[in-house]
Write an enzyme that holds these catalytic residues in place. Structure first.
Site, PDB file in Angstrom:
ATOM      1  N   ASP A  36      -0.037  -3.348  -3.071  1.00 33.22           N
ATOM      2  CA  ASP A  36      -1.159  -3.576  -3.259  1.00 33.22           C
ATOM      3  C   ASP A  36      -1.484  -5.116  -2.088  1.00 33.22           C
ATOM      4  O   ASP A  36      -0.281  -6.109  -2.278  1.00 33.22           O
ATOM      5  CB  ASP A  36      -1.505  -4.352  -4.389  1.00 33.22           C
ATOM      6  N   ASP A  96     -11.132   7.641  -8.065  1.00 30.80           N
ATOM      7  CA  ASP A  96     -10.237   7.112  -9.500  1.00 30.80           C
ATOM      8  C   ASP A  96     -11.233   8.323 -10.603  1.00 30.80           C
ATOM      9  O   ASP A  96     -12.113   8.406 -10.167  1.00 30.80           O
ATOM     10  CB  ASP A  96     -10.830   6.053  -9.276  1.00 30.80           C
TER      11      ASP A  96
END
Lengths: 195, 251
Positions: B11, B130
């Site tokens: 990230d 997702d």
């Protein structure tokens, strides 16, 4: 040593330039016929779709220039496929430097398409693969392939054998990404620069 | 044969910082380039950089990060997070990214997948999905998993592949962060439904979870973050474990 990378808006040239930079070699991105003829080595990367790539080569006049080059020449990925005679991808005539027809992989549940990821090289021949063995892996990402023939200098399987690398005279081609294949890819690129 | 891939996910925020890294010996934990190089040395097969900068902020720093990463990294990497236009993708690819991952923008405008595949080739178009299990059905979520789309996950994956996605990054939000293993049934259902490779994500806790997602889930690759970041399971250890378990990996 002067290294030219063929500029025809054919995909990810930046990775190839960075890989050469990591080897301490500086390269020029060019579509100029004189610069291409003058270079000691020519790299021809390619990604994307065959007919658009051939169209881009024609627009730049490179379809006539590339076949006249006599120094060591390395087509990478689509750049290798374009050396063939014809591609099933949108029924596209290619440069015709090698006698293969590019075909599409047929997917099955165990063999996804694109053939994407690390695969090992087999039946290695010629100077590009000096110092390497069938235990070495390189990174592939492609949906079309050149079948195995007399011109094949390395094979991989997915699930059937196909040409991972080809050669005719000064024209070498690799289906995998030398610039993204870790230490093995770096060795192959270095072997090419040493030709 | 093509090997099963292990993909650490980093990230990044504001083009620089990396979230939640507790590597020993890594002096600048905020430098994603150093971490990427370390993962590559340890045998990562690819890397994914997820930009967690809010999508409405400037994208400029991300292309700079991509250049810095591409300069040193000799394995493929994917960049995702807030990518919504052809121009976004072009800038990232020109900077040296190998693939881009799109999510919310593809759900809002599925034709974006086809546009990108035509322009740049399917090989660089990863569609991230997702999914969350709601009353027995896997629903697709958007906007970083905050908004339900009403779409069913396997159907959306099939549509994305038909539109030209070259690969799917499938995250089970119901498993993400739980360390209870990957969503095996969902992964298997998607893998059986599409001809393109599937990267499974969400739930990795121990080495046996990876064996299961490759064998039972039919995944082509597995993505994980914390298991690698916190050095719970080092990549070389995991790869040797998988090799011993009969999974074909690059050693």
């Amino acid at each position: 040593m002067e290294i030219a990378v063929v500029d025809y808006k054919g995909g990810n040239v930046q990775s190839v330039l960075f890989a050469l930079e990591r080897l301490g070699a500086s390269a020029t991105l060019t579509a100029d016929p004189e610069a291409l003829h003058r270079a000691d080595k020519v790299l021809f990367p390619g990604e994307g779709e065959a007919s658009s790539a051939m169209e881009a080569l024609r627009e730049a006049g490179l379809d006539k220039v590339l076949p006249t080059l006599t120094q060591p020449f390395l087509g990478i990925c689509l750049g290798m496929q374009l050396l063939g005679r014809h591609s099933e991808e949108n029924d596209t005539p290619l440069l015709g430097l090698l006698p293969f027809t590019v075909q599409r992989f047929v997917p099955d549940p165990m063999h996804k398409v694109p053939h994407m990821g690390w695969n090992n090289l087999q039946v290695l021949q010629g100077p590009l693969f000096a110092g390497l063995s069938a235990a070495d892996h390189v990174y592939f990402v492609h949906s079309y392939y050149a079948p195995v023939g007399a011109y094949t200098t390395a094979q991989a399987t997915h699930p059937e054998p196909f040409s991972a690398a080809v050669q005719h005279r000064n024209f070498h081609g690799v289906q995998f990404h030398t610039e993204k294949s870790g230490a093995v890819g770096t060795r192959i690129l270095a072997n090419f620069l040493n030709l | 044969m093509v090997k099963k891939r292990l993909i650490p996910c980093l990230d990044v925020r504001d083009g620089r910082t990396v979230k939640g890294i507790q590597f020993e010996g890594l002096r600048d934990a905020g430098d994603p380039v150093a971490l990427a190089a370390r993962y590559a040395r340890e045998g990562a097969d690819e890397l994914v950089f997820l930009d967690i900068t809010a999508t409405n902020q400037r994208r400029q720093p991300l292309t700079e990060l991509v250049r810095d990463v591409a300069r040193v990294l000799d394995i493929p990497f994917t960049v995702g997070g807030g990518i919504s236009t052809v121009a976004d993708v072009e800038a990232l690819l020109l900077s040296g990214a190998d693939k881009v991952s799109i999510n919310s923008a593809a759900l809002a405008r599925p034709e974006l997948i086809a546009d990108l595949a035509r322009r740049f080739g399917s090989q660089c178009v990863v569609v991230a999905v997702d999914a969350r299990l709601v009353e027995g059905e896997w629903q697709v979520m958007t906007r970083a998993g905050t908004v339900a789309t009403g779409r069913e996950a396997v159907a959306w994956c099939r549509e994305a592949a038909e539109l030209g996605a070259g690969e799917l990054l499938l995250t089970s939000m119901s498993h993400d962060g739980t360390k209870s293993g990957f969503a095996l049934e969902l992964t298997r259902a998607v893998s059986d439904a599409v001809p393109v490779p599937v990267i499974a994500s969400g739930g990795a806790g121990q080495p046996a979870d990876f064996t299961a997602v490759f064998q039972e889930g039919g995944a082509d690759a597995a993505l994980a973050a914390s298991i690698f970041h916190f050095n719970e399971t080092a990549l070389p250890t995991l790869k040797h474990y998988l090799h011993s378990a009969g999974i074909s990996v690059r050693l």
